[in-house]
Enzyme design. Sequence first.
Site, PDB file in Angstrom:
ATOM      1  N   CYS A 403       0.812  -1.224   0.000  1.00 38.79           N
ATOM      2  CA  CYS A 403       0.000   0.000   0.000  1.00 38.79           C
ATOM      3  C   CYS A 403       0.843   1.270   0.000  1.00 38.79           C
ATOM      4  O   CYS A 403       0.307   2.366  -0.187  1.00 38.79           O
ATOM      5  CB  CYS A 403      -0.929  -0.014   1.199  1.00 38.79           C
ATOM      6  SG  CYS A 403      -1.926  -1.525   1.285  1.00 38.79           S
ATOM      7  N   HIS A 539      -3.666   6.713   1.148  1.00 44.85           N
ATOM      8  CA  HIS A 539      -3.943   5.361   0.681  1.00 44.85           C
ATOM      9  C   HIS A 539      -5.365   5.003   1.087  1.00 44.85           C
ATOM     10  O   HIS A 539      -5.776   5.208   2.224  1.00 44.85           O
ATOM     11  CB  HIS A 539      -2.939   4.381   1.291  1.00 44.85           C
ATOM     12  CG  HIS A 539      -3.396   2.959   1.235  1.00 44.85           C
ATOM     13  ND1 HIS A 539      -3.803   2.352   0.066  1.00 44.85           N
ATOM     14  CD2 HIS A 539      -3.542   2.015   2.218  1.00 44.85           C
ATOM     15  CE1 HIS A 539      -4.155   1.102   0.318  1.00 44.85           C
ATOM     16  NE2 HIS A 539      -4.014   0.885   1.609  1.00 44.85           N
ATOM     17  N   ASN A 569     -10.140  -0.911  -1.983  1.00 42.51           N
ATOM     18  CA  ASN A 569      -8.723  -0.737  -1.682  1.00 42.51           C
ATOM     19  C   ASN A 569      -7.909  -1.434  -2.768  1.00 42.51           C
ATOM     20  O   ASN A 569      -7.959  -2.647  -2.911  1.00 42.51           O
ATOM     21  CB  ASN A 569      -8.433  -1.351  -0.306  1.00 42.51           C
ATOM     22  CG  ASN A 569      -6.982  -1.291   0.103  1.00 42.51           C
ATOM     23  OD1 ASN A 569      -6.093  -1.134  -0.718  1.00 42.51           O
ATOM     24  ND2 ASN A 569      -6.726  -1.449   1.391  1.00 42.51           N
TER      25      ASN A 569
END
Length: 649
Positions: A403, A539, A569
Amino acid sequence: MNAFVLNRHGRMVFPSNIMPELDFSTLETLEQLDSVIRRDFETKAPSGTEILDKVRTGSYATRYDLMRDLALNLFWANRFSITMYDKRPTRWGDVPRSRGDVFLPVLEPWEDGEAKVSGVQQAYPQLPARWNEGCEDRIFDVLFDVFANRRHHASTLPALKPTVAEFLEQPGNLTFRLLDYDPDYPVYDYTDILDVSEDVPELEALHRWAMVLHNQYPWERSRVELAEAGDLRDDDHVVAFHPRDREVRAFLRRLHAGARNRHAPAPRESRPPVRPYPELDVRRRFSVLPRIEALAAVHGDQVCGNEDLIRNTAYNWSPMSAEEIAAKTGIEQREYSSLPLEELALQAAEAALEKSGRRPEEIGAVLVCTCTSSRLIPSLATYLCGQLGMHQVYAAYDVIAACAGMPYGVADAVRMLQEVERPVLVVCVEKFSDKIGNVRTSRMIFGDGAAALVIGPAPEGADSDIDYMKTYASGPASEVNSILWPNPEFDNNITVFGPQVKALAGRYLAQMIDELGALPAPGGRDGSLMDAIDLIVPHQANKTMVIQLAERAGLTADQLYFNIEKVGNTSSASIPLAIHDAVRDGVITEPVRVFAPGFGAGAVAGYAVMRVDPAVVAVSTSSAPAPSDGAASVRATTSASEDVREAFG
């Protein structure tokens, strides 16, 4: 089995959620198997005795609640047969006696079975329907036919069945005897199960469960009894168990060879570095200043909404509604791609090159940031070089920073500029949809997508598009291992341990905010670097969690931009995808200073403070979600900072 499919109604189905298939290549011992079985089948499944107690005490509120318990009980009763063996009705005279790969189940009569069946039969019509009486009655008929004709006790079933020779050593052993066997007994085809369509998502999932359980007993169930080994006659049909595939066969061989658990060494206590690592002031540190020449994005082409998750509720999931998923994660849908990871990356790279006006032969290096590529040789970066027709570049490699992939990739690109003084192509790409399996936490969160940036040398006398950048890594072992893929304990699917992820994200976000607050604003302006930020694009991990952590670190929700509601995500691709969507949705309409922090798997993190000019963003609308909350109507009237604050205030 982990990939999604679209049925004839155009609805998304996850076969691995309804057809239990364990990856036995990851198991070495019975202890490991027992752990998986307890987790996936036993902890949420009520026993027949518990179901009867709940019936007698009036604990069931609706018919659906009772049916769900019946299904969980039946999955538990089939926990080994459904995952390890094929059941093959076979004439007793034709059953091989000496083979080591043909087994017979040893069964015990179901204690108080008649009372449990009768209790359920009497309770069901007295309960109210939860949603749709006709639909619930149809599903109950399938489930109850299986439950009512069970003959054996479920709590005493062993994983390892005796071979036929071992079975015959004890004449009193009981096994199935089919009084009648019709090889054409109707079962549900694979496509029948996929094509189930109910208006209520929970009932659609339960209907599929019922069909899978029906297929576990492909014979007239009322004509089955338990018979002793010594009473079996040649023309009787028994149910022979055969290993389901070669991985189960290999697992059984490992057990016979005496395989043992392998334990990893205990990690050392983590200690902070002897002194802090400095932030990189790009203008002061580097002679070749970076310019963002292009940013392009590729969204997933298949939308998976929260109702799709409920329609695909796995047998080992706790009850959860679509609304509860949205409240817990801030995600209303995630986007999956029908394309392979390599094609996603290639499309993003081609779009970025086209937007920048650069030819492939002008690119000095290719960096691919991804944590979901299974391509090792050649790396995805070198693969892209070949596909793009790059005869030679200075460097091409993959960066596995999960990430924090974009901050890591940008930092490497800026450093690479100093050596090659040519544009660097940075591709951030992830495909999670085929790596999730039936792990609910992961299925709720992750999506697919790609984005690419071309970062080139700024023209003589031009300013840098990147002010500061920094990367971080590591922490306590529990945080380093907070997101795992592949994870042998979860069939090699991606696994998220929420509390540890929240701990590392909170630690890094607070540290970054403190560091930016201590740095001066660029260009000799008053205040800190944090004061000069126009927009924070974090993020897109979990909207609910990130807002909570940001507020704890002194930020407010209206300073943050999210697109996670619509795309999920996407790990390394999440920040550039969000920047693209902010431009597409009219949130960014003129150059702004963006703070882009990333944090995640492996306890890695990083950020870039950079100038984003919407003119360099290749806006894609083909698969992009529609703007929400009227964001697309916001347009700049004064400064970029005021515009952003208006959009989010």
